[in-house]
Design a protein around this motif. Structure first.
Motif, mmCIF file in Angstrom:
data_model
loop_
_atom_site.group_PDB
_atom_site.id
_atom_site.type_symbol
_atom_site.label_atom_id
_atom_site.label_comp_id
_atom_site.label_asym_id
_atom_site.label_seq_id
_atom_site.Cartn_x
_atom_site.Cartn_y
_atom_site.Cartn_z
ATOM 1 N N ALA A 164 0.825 -1.213 0.000
ATOM 2 C CA ALA A 164 0.000 0.000 0.000
ATOM 3 C C ALA A 164 0.856 1.258 0.000
ATOM 4 N N TRP A 214 -2.791 4.228 -5.950
ATOM 5 C CA TRP A 214 -3.642 3.296 -5.192
ATOM 6 C C TRP A 214 -3.844 3.887 -3.806
ATOM 7 N N SER A 251 -6.809 3.088 -1.797
ATOM 8 C CA SER A 251 -7.817 2.337 -1.056
ATOM 9 C C SER A 251 -7.227 1.056 -0.501
ATOM 10 N N ILE A 258 -7.307 -3.029 -0.154
ATOM 11 C CA ILE A 258 -7.721 -4.086 -1.085
ATOM 12 C C ILE A 258 -9.055 -4.618 -0.581
ATOM 13 N N GLU A 267 -13.858 0.792 -9.864
ATOM 14 C CA GLU A 267 -12.765 0.164 -9.129
ATOM 15 C C GLU A 267 -11.420 0.418 -9.783
ATOM 16 N N MET A 268 -10.402 0.396 -8.944
ATOM 17 C CA MET A 268 -9.028 0.363 -9.399
ATOM 18 C C MET A 268 -8.613 -1.107 -9.345
ATOM 19 N N LYS A 269 -7.820 -1.544 -10.331
ATOM 20 C CA LYS A 269 -7.354 -2.934 -10.369
ATOM 21 C C LYS A 269 -5.844 -2.954 -10.522
ATOM 22 N N GLU A 306 -9.760 3.800 -11.752
ATOM 23 C CA GLU A 306 -11.217 3.855 -11.892
ATOM 24 C C GLU A 306 -11.561 4.508 -13.228
ATOM 25 N N HIS A 356 -8.475 -5.720 -6.239
ATOM 26 C CA HIS A 356 -9.529 -4.749 -6.523
ATOM 27 C C HIS A 356 -9.688 -3.788 -5.349
ATOM 28 N N SER A 357 -9.948 -2.531 -5.665
ATOM 29 C CA SER A 357 -10.126 -1.513 -4.620
ATOM 30 C C SER A 357 -11.530 -1.529 -4.023
#
Length: 186
Positions: free
Chosen positions: A35, A43, A45, A47, A73-75, A118, A137-138
């Motif tokens: 993180a 990033w 958020s 997980i 979502e962020m991936k 996102e 995934h966020s």
């Protein structure tokens, strides 16, 4: 000591993350997520979900999937076995790169990951048989917020490098773009 090298891609917010291996004659350790280090790449958020996919046949296409806001979502997509051409499409309303796509080869050997922000759709084509992808995934997947575009849409003109050998019926039936699609408002 940093375990990642982060490369900016032409679509704003989209990045390639290279994992550094620490190894010796026994093997290696590769950090999949940190993180603190990935915050620099955007990033922000925790997980919320981790998914593993396995695709057996070379040439298979999966995608192009996304989630509508407020569940966008962020991936972070990682290839653990085999090799894929990973594709992200900018769906952000008002973005200067709206509907442009970027493709990167991810493989077990090159230890590259795609960090997808996102507002992007995502899909891939397997370049080898027996591929495994690990997704961070966020946000949790919300079935009612699913969205998808046709990976074969001529308006997107994605250059798949191999003949498409397989695609699910669901992915084959994803809609093609219309002029009414103005993008995702995040």
């Amino acid at each position: 000591m940093t375990r990642f090298t982060i490369h900016e891609l032409p679509l704003p917010g989209l990045k390639v993350v290279e994992r550094q291996n620490l190894g010796d004659p026994r093997g290696f350790l590769s950090r999949m997520f940190c993180a603190e280090e990935l915050a620099v790449a955007g990033w922000a958020s925790p997980i919320a979900q981790i998914n593993l996919t396995r695709t057996l046949r070379r040439g298979t296409v999966r995608g192009m999937h996304y989630q509508h806001p407020p569940h966008a979502e962020m991936k972070l997509v990682n290839c653990l076995r085999g090799a894929v051409l990973d594709v992200a499409i900018d769906l952000r309303s008002g973005s200067p790169t709206f509907l442009q796509w970027q493709a990167e080869e991810l493989s077990a050997e090159n230890r590259r990951s795609m960090l997808i922000p996102e507002g992007f759709a995502h899909g891939f084509q397997t370049l080898t048989d027996d591929c495994e992808l690990l997704y961070f995934h966020s946000v949790t997947h919300v079935p009612g917020s699913e969205g998808a575009l046709s990976a074969l849409d001529p308006r997107l003109n994605i250059c798949w490098p191999l003949e498409i050998t397989e695609m699910s019926e669901r992915d084959r039936l994803h809609p093609r773009l219309t002029d009414q699609f103005t993008g995702l408002i995040l």
